[in-house]
Scaffold this active site. Structure first.
Site, PDB file in Angstrom:
ATOM      1  N   GLU A  67      57.354  37.103  42.705  1.00 53.54           N
ATOM      2  CA  GLU A  67      57.138  38.145  41.705  1.00 53.54           C
ATOM      3  C   GLU A  67      57.003  37.547  40.308  1.00 53.54           C
ATOM      4  O   GLU A  67      56.314  38.109  39.449  1.00 53.54           O
ATOM      5  CB  GLU A  67      58.285  39.152  41.750  1.00 53.54           C
ATOM      6  CG  GLU A  67      57.945  40.508  41.152  1.00 53.54           C
ATOM      7  CD  GLU A  67      56.879  41.247  41.949  1.00 53.54           C
ATOM      8  OE1 GLU A  67      56.141  42.045  41.327  1.00 53.54           O
ATOM      9  OE2 GLU A  67      56.769  41.033  43.170  1.00 53.54           O
TER      10      GLU A  67
ATOM     11  N   HIS B 154      48.063  41.655  38.634  1.00 53.19           N
ATOM     12  CA  HIS B 154      49.377  41.464  39.251  1.00 53.19           C
ATOM     13  C   HIS B 154      49.233  40.931  40.674  1.00 53.19           C
ATOM     14  O   HIS B 154      49.855  39.925  41.047  1.00 53.19           O
ATOM     15  CB  HIS B 154      50.129  42.803  39.257  1.00 53.19           C
ATOM     16  CG  HIS B 154      51.467  42.745  39.915  1.00 53.19           C
ATOM     17  ND1 HIS B 154      52.643  42.673  39.198  1.00 53.19           N
ATOM     18  CD2 HIS B 154      51.827  42.754  41.216  1.00 53.19           C
ATOM     19  CE1 HIS B 154      53.665  42.633  40.035  1.00 53.19           C
ATOM     20  NE2 HIS B 154      53.192  42.698  41.268  1.00 53.19           N
ATOM     21  N   GLU B 155      48.415  41.591  41.478  1.00 52.24           N
ATOM     22  CA  GLU B 155      48.257  41.164  42.873  1.00 52.24           C
ATOM     23  C   GLU B 155      47.561  39.807  42.958  1.00 52.24           C
ATOM     24  O   GLU B 155      47.859  39.003  43.850  1.00 52.24           O
ATOM     25  CB  GLU B 155      47.476  42.216  43.662  1.00 52.24           C
ATOM     26  CG  GLU B 155      48.107  43.607  43.666  1.00 52.24           C
ATOM     27  CD  GLU B 155      49.571  43.634  44.080  1.00 52.24           C
ATOM     28  OE1 GLU B 155      50.017  42.695  44.772  1.00 52.24           O
ATOM     29  OE2 GLU B 155      50.274  44.584  43.704  1.00 52.24           O
TER      30      GLU B 155
ATOM     31  N   HIS C  37      50.103  37.147  42.829  1.00 54.29           N
ATOM     32  CA  HIS C  37      50.661  36.873  44.157  1.00 54.29           C
ATOM     33  C   HIS C  37      49.717  35.971  44.961  1.00 54.29           C
ATOM     34  O   HIS C  37      50.142  35.033  45.637  1.00 54.29           O
ATOM     35  CB  HIS C  37      50.871  38.182  44.916  1.00 54.29           C
ATOM     36  CG  HIS C  37      52.064  38.972  44.474  1.00 54.29           C
ATOM     37  ND1 HIS C  37      53.339  38.474  44.506  1.00 54.29           N
ATOM     38  CD2 HIS C  37      52.172  40.243  43.996  1.00 54.29           C
ATOM     39  CE1 HIS C  37      54.202  39.389  44.076  1.00 54.29           C
ATOM     40  NE2 HIS C  37      53.506  40.481  43.749  1.00 54.29           N
TER      41      HIS C  37
END
Length: 311
Positions: free
Chosen positions: A269, A239-240, A243
């Site tokens: 996001e 997830h990160e 980003h």
């Protein structure tokens, strides 16, 4: 980044003061008369350029930031930064002891300051609009409400159906004993396999995962590790990294300008969720990482094939 990864707890109080000072100085420069005059000079020329050109966008975006900043006192901006920083340290301590009461005064203070911030925008149709606009520019509560209502209508029966079948999927392989060093080696290898420029990122440990970009080639990723559940680190890192991929992909020509930032939190996001869920929880990717997970933790995954892991 340093505050949430390497700073010793004893630095929290003075770090909050440092952040408050830097925030105040930045806000005073952003809201200055001098910047306003410069934008006035540039606006006529910018309006003759293509709307999406870098030059026109630079003037338009900076003007919008300047106009919002003019409405908010520098002292309030500084106090929000100070209270947020102090609350971060208090939350970490309260979380460790499951002590909501210890965090409550900090929560109340931050809510109070946000209400004062909202009061700087008396023309807003809804109190949440100024806060939402900071993350999703030109979007209002009225715009978002029907989207969330539709999501809720679809999610409630889905959650209810899953709750009726608690044993439908055997996820026991994800729970057990997973040494942190082994998890760290696995996760770092998986992130290195993603389309992030080599030498542009690092991965560290924090209490709650986040990503931040010092610049497009200095991406700070974090995750957290749970010795009893390997999924916590694995998918939060994906997830990160999503980003980070967004930030890593911003045009280098925009560095150190107001355009070298996310268009909106929604766009940002969407990238993290794409990598975490659409890629990270998809059959092709699970099949790709399955050998690595099995090699790192043979006791837990020796009898778990890729389809089992996908399920």
């Amino acid at each position: 980044w340093d505050e949430r990864t390497h700073m010793p707890p004893g630095g929290a109080e003075i770090r909050a003061e440092q952040l408050a000072t830097l925030t105040r100085v930045r806000h005073e420069r952003l809201s200055s008369d001098a910047l306003g005059l410069l934008l006035d000079e540039l606006r006529p020329e910018a309006e003759e350029l293509p709307y999406d050109s870098d030059e026109a966008s630079m003037v338009r975006v900076t003007t919008r930031q300047w106009d919002k900043a003019r409405r908010v006192p520098s002292e309030l901006r500084a106090e929000i930064a100070r209270a947020t920083s102090l609350a971060e340290g208090a939350w970490i301590e309260a979380k460790g002891g499951s002590d909501f009461g210890a965090f409550l005064p900090h929560l109340e203070r931050n809510v109070e300051l946000k209400r004062r911030y909202v009061e700087c925008f008396p023309d807003a149709d809804h109190p949440y609009d100024p806060l939402l606009d900071d993350f999703e520019p030109r979007t209002t509560t009225a715009d978002v409400r029907p989207v969330l209502d539709e999501l809720r209508e679809g999610l409630r029966p889905l959650v209810a159906a899953i709750a009726e079948r608690p044993d439908a999927v055997d996820s026991s392989c994800l729970h057990g004993s997973f040494p942190i060093d082994d998890q760290r080696q696995l996760v770092r290898g998986l992130v290195a396999d993603l389309p992030l420029d080599q030498g542009s990122w690092r991965l560290d440990t924090t209490v709650h995962p986040f990503a931040t970009a010092i610049t497009t080639t200095d991406i700070r990723l974090t995750t957290r590790y749970d010795e009893t559940y390997v999924g916590a680190a694995l998918w939060s890192a994906l997830h990160e990294a999503g980003h980070g991929i967004y930030e890593n992909g911003i045009d280098a020509a925009l560095r150190r300008t107001p355009l070298c930032r996310p268009v909106s939190l929604g766009f940002h996001e969407s990238q993290s969720r794409t990598w975490e869920n659409w890629v990270g929880r998809g059959r092709p990717y699970i099949a790709h990482i399955h050998p690595h997970v099995r090699d790192e933790f043979p006791n837990q995954f020796a009898n778990v094939d890729a389809e089992d892991l996908y399920r």
